[in-house]
Design an enzyme around this catalytic site. Structure first.
Site, PDB file in Angstrom:
ATOM      1  N   CYS A 272       0.817  -1.207  -0.040  1.00 23.11           N
ATOM      2  CA  CYS A 272       0.094   0.012   0.053  1.00 23.11           C
ATOM      3  C   CYS A 272       0.764   1.386  -0.111  1.00 23.11           C
ATOM      4  CB  CYS A 272      -1.046  -0.131   1.265  1.00 23.11           C
ATOM      5  SG  CYS A 272      -2.276  -1.060   0.886  1.00 23.11           S
ATOM      6  N   LYS A 275       2.232   2.887  -3.267  1.00 29.71           N
ATOM      7  CA  LYS A 275       1.404   2.895  -4.103  1.00 29.71           C
ATOM      8  C   LYS A 275       0.267   3.942  -3.980  1.00 29.71           C
ATOM      9  CE  LYS A 275      -2.176  -0.435  -4.249  1.00 29.71           C
ATOM     10  NZ  LYS A 275      -2.895  -1.595  -4.149  1.00 29.71           N
TER      11      LYS A 275
HETATM   12  P1  NAI Z   1      -5.247  -9.032  -3.388  1.00 25.42           P
HETATM   13  O1  NAI Z   1      -4.178  -8.900  -4.635  1.00 25.42           O
HETATM   14  O2  NAI Z   1      -4.474  -9.984  -2.354  1.00 25.42           O
HETATM   15  O3  NAI Z   1      -6.555  -9.392  -3.568  1.00 25.42           O
HETATM   16  C1  NAI Z   1      -7.179  -8.907  -4.545  1.00 25.42           C
HETATM   17  C2  NAI Z   1      -8.097 -10.076  -5.334  1.00 25.42           C
HETATM   18  O4  NAI Z   1      -9.161  -9.481  -6.174  1.00 25.42           O
HETATM   19  C3  NAI Z   1      -7.320 -11.033  -5.924  1.00 25.42           C
HETATM   20  O5  NAI Z   1      -7.593 -12.315  -5.447  1.00 25.42           O
HETATM   21  C4  NAI Z   1      -7.817 -11.179  -7.677  1.00 25.42           C
HETATM   22  O6  NAI Z   1      -7.939 -12.344  -8.041  1.00 25.42           O
HETATM   23  C5  NAI Z   1      -9.181 -10.334  -7.130  1.00 25.42           C
HETATM   24  N1  NAI Z   1      -9.998  -9.979  -8.361  1.00 25.42           N
HETATM   25  C6  NAI Z   1      -9.331  -8.926  -9.046  1.00 25.42           C
HETATM   26  N2  NAI Z   1     -10.341  -8.751 -10.012  1.00 25.42           N
HETATM   27  C7  NAI Z   1     -11.689  -9.289  -9.782  1.00 25.42           C
HETATM   28  C8  NAI Z   1     -13.085  -9.375 -10.375  1.00 25.42           C
HETATM   29  N3  NAI Z   1     -13.280  -8.592 -11.521  1.00 25.42           N
HETATM   30  N4  NAI Z   1     -13.793 -10.463  -9.862  1.00 25.42           N
HETATM   31  C9  NAI Z   1     -13.560 -10.961  -8.746  1.00 25.42           C
HETATM   32  N5  NAI Z   1     -12.369 -11.230  -8.341  1.00 25.42           N
HETATM   33  C10 NAI Z   1     -11.269 -10.213  -8.617  1.00 25.42           C
HETATM   34  O7  NAI Z   1      -5.079  -7.496  -3.028  1.00 25.42           O
HETATM   35  P2  NAI Z   1      -5.466  -6.843  -1.621  1.00 25.42           P
HETATM   36  O8  NAI Z   1      -4.032  -6.770  -0.689  1.00 25.42           O
HETATM   37  O9  NAI Z   1      -6.629  -7.753  -0.695  1.00 25.42           O
HETATM   38  O10 NAI Z   1      -5.847  -5.516  -1.766  1.00 25.42           O
HETATM   39  C11 NAI Z   1      -7.027  -5.193  -2.141  1.00 25.42           C
HETATM   40  C12 NAI Z   1      -7.557  -3.702  -1.969  1.00 25.42           C
HETATM   41  O11 NAI Z   1      -7.361  -3.159  -0.884  1.00 25.42           O
HETATM   42  C13 NAI Z   1      -6.246  -2.833  -3.021  1.00 25.42           C
HETATM   43  O12 NAI Z   1      -7.025  -1.649  -3.393  1.00 25.42           O
HETATM   44  C14 NAI Z   1      -5.412  -2.442  -1.762  1.00 25.42           C
HETATM   45  O13 NAI Z   1      -4.697  -1.269  -2.090  1.00 25.42           O
HETATM   46  C15 NAI Z   1      -6.248  -2.271  -0.701  1.00 25.42           C
HETATM   47  N6  NAI Z   1      -5.910  -2.372   0.566  1.00 25.42           N
HETATM   48  C16 NAI Z   1      -4.888  -3.319   0.887  1.00 25.42           C
HETATM   49  C17 NAI Z   1      -4.433  -3.634   2.394  1.00 25.42           C
HETATM   50  C18 NAI Z   1      -3.318  -4.775   2.244  1.00 25.42           C
HETATM   51  O14 NAI Z   1      -2.956  -4.535   3.627  1.00 25.42           O
HETATM   52  N7  NAI Z   1      -3.135  -5.370   1.864  1.00 25.42           N
HETATM   53  C19 NAI Z   1      -4.828  -2.901   3.370  1.00 25.42           C
HETATM   54  C20 NAI Z   1      -5.760  -1.814   2.919  1.00 25.42           C
HETATM   55  C21 NAI Z   1      -6.301  -1.498   1.561  1.00 25.42           C
END
Ligand code: NAI
Length: 480
Positions: A272, A275
């Site tokens: 995060c 980005k």
């Molecule tokens: P991640 O990459 O672990 O998970 C995202 C998931 O979404 C993936 O498994 C992917 O296959 C799925 N995906 C993508 N497009 C899709 C669609 N059209 N339909 C169904 N599934 C789909 O990412 P993460 O870490 O969970 O992050 C998600 C969001 O949350 C990002 O915007 C990130 O910036 C934000 N975020 C992340 C944090 C962290 O600590 N990792 C904390 C707070 C926010």
């Protein structure tokens, strides 16, 4: 029964939904993903992410009111509230490349929601997105709605990996942004009703949509800025003989500043911080605020400086070359208690050492060889895409071996670098390690976790970030 569906079964979607299911037994929660392998892992004994306490929560609810499925459309169709927690990578091409958020996955999720919905829904932004994304998503939904009413909420996630379950059980705050219309307020109340089943009401903050979206970017920028501030001080400490731990302790005792997030290190990582700041920088530039953009850019520049400074120290102390020398890398994850390697400083440090032709032997208790090889051969920002869209057979980096033991990694090595603060690295038998290393034997502690004096007694030459320098290092200045 209220039905929730979360699109995206990742680091955020998985744990947040598992906790909602645990705390709200009367709500049915489905977590869906286009990645079939990820869903299969969520349904197995080997969850796709490592997070302390997560296994227990998932086991208690899975099959009762928590379901993981790749039938995305079916669960979106059935849901009253749809969370969207999909990838929001940094754009690598076109307008805003290298800074702006790529909303491809978000947009395709929004179009799919509009396509399959036959009843009114609340759509919740869980992904971190640029300010005004909700407005864009709202347009996509309403222009394709066929008479169905959608309310958009922004509910950014503040959990930290490694302590995600604790953070979700006991959040500092839950932030919900929505439209200031009666329908918007009703939607906010519906989501408040979910969280208030375990979060005290005074910790549930409500704002307008733009404030909620911007607060998330601002919070991450402030946190990263603290790390870059203390890291900038660490360079000055090394130059002057001050000790950064003493300085940050003294600074942190001021109640206006506070003690948290003031540890000097080899640099911040994680999916995060960088980005979100790049995103913030881009938004500032788009809004005609180049000075503000420049200010936040500096937080990333110092982080990059800290990583290259570390590499330069390693190379300079080892007679200005690490060519064909074995260097042990202890820790690859971006911090302890997670297997997540996204934007980990270890990638840049390893690439820097490989650039000087070192042979690396890497050990991390939670990161697989496949992941490390992928990380070292992937292009910048490519990690932030669904797994099945990433390169499947990365080229193997020949000068890297990955082992499952710190002693194996350090055997016959000239130097060892600690890049993640795993607790087990504090209690290694450093005498045994020293005995099995080439001499002079070097320790480069990128997390300030070892007792440098004890290691010096054993015979190591030790570099600790921001601490008074070993006489050896003073004679070997690291100039890029
Ligand atoms: P991640 O990459 O672990 O998970 C995202 C998931 O979404 C993936 O498994 C992917 O296959 C799925 N995906 C993508 N497009 C899709 C669609 N059209 N339909 C169904 N599934 C789909 O990412 P993460 O870490 O969970 O992050 C998600 C969001 O949350 C990002 O915007 C990130 O910036 C934000 N975020 C992340 C944090 C962290 O600590 N990792 C904390 C707070 C926010």
């Amino acid at each position: 029964m209220v039905k929730i569906c979360c699109i995206g079964a990742g680091y955020v979607g998985g744990p947040t939904m598992a906790v909602i299911a645990l705390k709200c037994p009367s709500i049915e929660v489905a977590v869906v993903d286009i990645s079939k392998s990820r869903i299969a892992a969520w349904n197995s004994d080997q969850l796709p992410i490592y997070e302390p306490g997560l296994d227990g929560v998932v086991k208690q609810c899975r099959g009762k009111n928590l379901f993981f499925s790749s039938d995305v459309e079916k669960h979106v169709f059935e849901a009253d509230i749809v969370f969207v927690s999909v990838n929001t990578p940094t754009k690598t091409q076109g307008l805003g490349a290298g800074k702006a958020a790529d909303l491809t996955y978000w947009e395709s999720a929004a179009r799919m929601i509009a396509d399959v919905s036959k009843s009114d829904k609340i759509v919740v932004e869980k992904s971190t997105v640029p300010v005004k994304t909700a407005e864009a998503i709202e347009k996509i939904l309403t222009h394709n709605s066929k008479g169905i009413k959608f309310q958009i909420l922004s509910n950014p996630e503040f959990l930290a990996e490694g302590t995600a379950i604790q953070d979700l059980f006991n959040p500092d705050r839950v932030l919900i942004g929505g439209r200031e219309t009666p329908e918007g307020q009703k939607a906010i109340q519906a989501l408040k009703d979910v969280y208030s089943q375990w979060v005290p009401k005074e910790r549930i903050l409500t704002t307008n949509l733009w404030s909620a979206e911007l607060s998330k970017l601002a919070a991450n920028a402030f946190l990263a800025q603290r790390i870059s501030s203390v890291n900038a001080m660490s360079a000055l400490c090394e130059a002057t003989g001050a000790n950064v731990q003493q300085v940050s302790y003294s600074v942190g005792t001021d109640s206006r500043i506070g003690p948290k997030f003031l540890n000097a290190s080899v640099g911040f990582g994680g999916s995060c911080f960088q980005k979100d700041i790049l995103n913030l920088v881009y938004i500032c530039e788009c809004n005609g605020l180049p000075e503000v953009a420049e200010y936040w850019k500096q937080v990333i520049k110092i982080n990059d400086y800290q990583k290259s400074r570390f590499v330069n120290r390693v190379v300079a102390s080892m007679f200005n070359t690490v060519s064909n020398k074995k260097i042990a890398i202890l820790g690859f994850a971006f911090k302890k208690d997670t297997g997540d390697t996204r934007e980990t400083p270890a990638i840049d440090v390893c690439q820097g050492l490989l650039g000087d032709k070192a042979n690396l032997s890497i050990y991390d208790p939670q990161v697989t060889e496949d992941q490390i090889q992928r990380d070292l051969s992937m292009n910048k920002f490519d990690w932030d895409h669904p797994i099945h869209l990433q390169p499947t057979s990365p080229t193997t980096v020949k000068k890297v071996s990955v082992v499952w033991d710190a002693y194996e990694a350090t055997k016959d090595a000239h130097g060892l670098c600690i890049l993640t603060e795993w607790d087990e690295f504090k209690t290694l038998d450093y005498q045994k390690i020293f005995d099995n290393m080439q001499k002079p034997a070097f320790v480069f502690d990128g997390r300030n976790i070892v007792d440098a004096d004890k290691l010096r007694e054993i015979g190591f030459i030790v570099y600790s970030i921001g601490k008074p320098l070993d006489p050896w290092l003073k004679d070997m200045p690291a100039v890029a």
